[in-house]
Design an enzyme around this catalytic site. Structure first.
Site, PDB file in Angstrom:
ATOM      1  N   GLU A   1      70.179  20.297  57.585  1.00 28.75           N
ATOM      2  CA  GLU A   1      69.909  21.704  57.883  1.00 28.75           C
ATOM      3  C   GLU A   1      68.530  21.870  58.500  1.00 28.75           C
ATOM      4  O   GLU A   1      67.600  21.171  58.118  1.00 28.75           O
ATOM      5  CB  GLU A   1      70.008  22.515  56.572  1.00 28.75           C
ATOM      6  CG  GLU A   1      71.318  22.256  55.841  1.00 28.75           C
ATOM      7  CD  GLU A   1      71.389  22.872  54.439  1.00 28.75           C
ATOM      8  OE1 GLU A   1      70.575  23.747  54.128  1.00 28.75           O
ATOM      9  OE2 GLU A   1      72.276  22.459  53.674  1.00 28.75           O
TER      10      GLU A   1
ATOM     11  N   GLU B   1      71.342  32.992  55.338  1.00 28.08           N
ATOM     12  CA  GLU B   1      71.672  32.864  53.924  1.00 28.08           C
ATOM     13  C   GLU B   1      70.542  33.495  53.116  1.00 28.08           C
ATOM     14  O   GLU B   1      69.377  33.320  53.453  1.00 28.08           O
ATOM     15  CB  GLU B   1      71.801  31.379  53.548  1.00 28.08           C
ATOM     16  CG  GLU B   1      72.049  31.144  52.064  1.00 28.08           C
ATOM     17  CD  GLU B   1      72.111  29.652  51.696  1.00 28.08           C
ATOM     18  OE1 GLU B   1      72.176  28.810  52.609  1.00 28.08           O
ATOM     19  OE2 GLU B   1      72.088  29.350  50.503  1.00 28.08           O
TER      20      GLU B   1
END
Ligand SMILES: *[C@@H]1O[C@H](CO)[C@@H](O)[C@H](O)[C@H]1NC(C)=O
Ligand SMILES: *[C@@H]1O[C@H](CO)[C@@H](O)[C@H](O)[C@H]1NC(C)=O
Length: 432
Positions: free
Chosen positions: A236, A347
């Site tokens: 990520e 997120e």
């Protein structure tokens, strides 16, 4: 005679007793640490000393001796550490590793964008705050120094630098209830069902506000391999605001990796051994600026992650100029071959209990409907295929748990290729 001796032995007894008591007192006062290590009772003071020791040990492991240090205006200290003493080389598998100074291949199409970038050269380029006070020399890498307060904010020393819990649901298969329980909320676009060798996106940069210190808000891409069970592999990269991790509300460049669904392996940035940094200009976890303004100037960063077909390492590039380093392929199981899913988006963590919602923002804090300059975007979304070419993703889907809190809207046009707007304010009349 017996009567005459009695007082003497009584005195001796008293003296011995007195010495014993004194020694015991001394031991308990000055040597609590030793007694603790020997398995003494778990007093609060002992626990405190043990934690202190753990923290010091952890800091010594994370903060390698620098050849120079740069104080950033945001309060960070950036240590310039010799490239060969970076945390990655604490890994037993990397003891005899030869550092790859550059990838064997770049995905094709990469350099097309340098033209686009130069056409807007009047615009301020995104950079890192610490650059204002210096740079790191060749053969060193800049590492954000971990401070004692950083570690003390973590729930435990062992969890420092790790995500709280599983954070990336499989849009098609996870139980909706589990999402509400974990508190992680997403607004993402994704592709699956093919073999992917990398992904790229241009990500709009904002500073979303965070309601609670232990919540965060991030915008990133995920390179995923395996199932969403115990052995999920994930790479990520993007930007995040995380008061818990950094002690402030700054927008920072970050990376994460795990090979077991956020359990024992992996971490943010260089907070464990794994990622090998080769770049001496960009520090993982350091603040970036400028930040976009609502209705005003917009800024974005390019993130590219791709698998070098020759060595098998996963490389990371920031902007058009900075190849930052790589994750060696042995760190992963599924990703040792290719990725099976790519996600892009936002997120946040919602820590509000009982179905109520945090006001922590995602993206700009505004919904996709508001469009450019107001809502946050990802544009020029691409995947790397098996021939090492960047191309538009096919069959892109989108996902959000509660679109009244954070939403996502895909689009496609000549200028921006595949893009989406995403984010929202969290708590609002339709998301109580
Ligand atoms: C971060 O922002 C929140 C909300 O705006 C504020 O309450 C908090 O004090 C800030 N935290 C830090 C460390 O500056
Ligand atoms: C998740 O929580 C929200 C807010 O409490 C609620 O509106 C929603 O129905 C829940 N979703 C599921 C699938 O339970």
């Amino acid at each position: 005679m017996a009567a005459a001796r009695a007082p003497a032995s009584f005195h001796r007894c008293l003296t011995v007793l007195f010495v014993l008591v004194a020694v015991a007192l001394l031991l308990s006062a000055c040597c609590a640490e030793g007694a603790a290590a020997a398995g003494g009772k778990a007093t609060p003071r002992r626990r405190q000393l043990l934690r202190q020791r753990q923290v010091d040990y952890h800091l010594r492991r994370l903060n390698k001796p620098p050849v120079a240090s740069i104080e950033s205006p945001d309060g960070d200290i950036i240590d310039c550490v010799p490239i060969s003493s970076q945390p990655a080389f604490d890994h037993p598998f990397l003891k005899d590793h030869t550092i790859q100074t550059r990838p064997a291949y770049h995905p094709e199409g990469l350099y097309d964008e340098s033209k686009a970038a130069s056409s807007q050269k009047d615009k301020q380029k995104i950079t890192q705050m610490w650059h204002q006070n210096g740079m790191c020399q060749e053969n060193t890498i800049p590492i954000r120094r971990t401070k004692k307060e950083d570690v003390l904010r973590a729930s435990s020393v062992k969890r420092y630098g790790k995500k709280m819990h599983k954070s990336t649901p499989n849009p098609s298969s996870i139980e909706p209830d589990m999402l509400n329980e974990s508190g992680h909320q997403h607004a993402i676009a994704y592709v699956e069902g093919d073999k992917y060798y990398g992904a790229k996106a241009t990500i709009n940069v904002w500073q979303p506000s965070i309601q609670q210190g232990n919540e965060f808000s991030l915008s990133q891409l995920w390179i995923l391999g395996g199932s969403f069970g115990q052995d999920l592999n994930s790479i990520e990269a993007g930007w995040q605001v995380s008061p818990d991790l950094y002690g402030d509300n700054n927008t920072r460049l970050f990376t994460y990796w795990t090979s077991d669904a956020y359990q024992a392996t992996g971490c943010y940035n260089l907070l464990c051994s794994g990622f090998i940094q080769t770049n001496n200009q960009i520090a993982m976890g350091a603040s970036i600026f400028p930040i976009s303004n609502y209705g005003g100037s917009q800024y974005d960063i390019n993130i590219l992650v791709w698998k070098d077909p020759k060595e098998g390492n996963w490389w990371l590039q920031f902007g058009n100029d900075y190849v930052l380093g790589y994750w060696p392929s042995f760190l992963f199981s599924y990703l040792a071959d290719s990725a099976s899913m790519i996600e892009w988006g936002g997120e946040v963590v919602n820590t509000e209990p009982d179905g109520s919602h945090t006001s922590t923002q995602m993206g700009s804090g505004h919904f996709p409907e508001e469009g450019f300059g107001k809502s946050s975007y990802f544009k020029n979304i691409q995947v790397v295929d098996s021939t090492n070419n960047l191309k538009a993703p096919r069959g892109i889907g989108s996902y959000t748990e509660q679109s009244n809190c954070y939403d996502v809207q895909n689009g496609n046009n000549g200028d921006w290729g595949t893009y989406f707007y995403y984010g929202g304010p969290g708590k609002n009349p339709n998301c109580p």
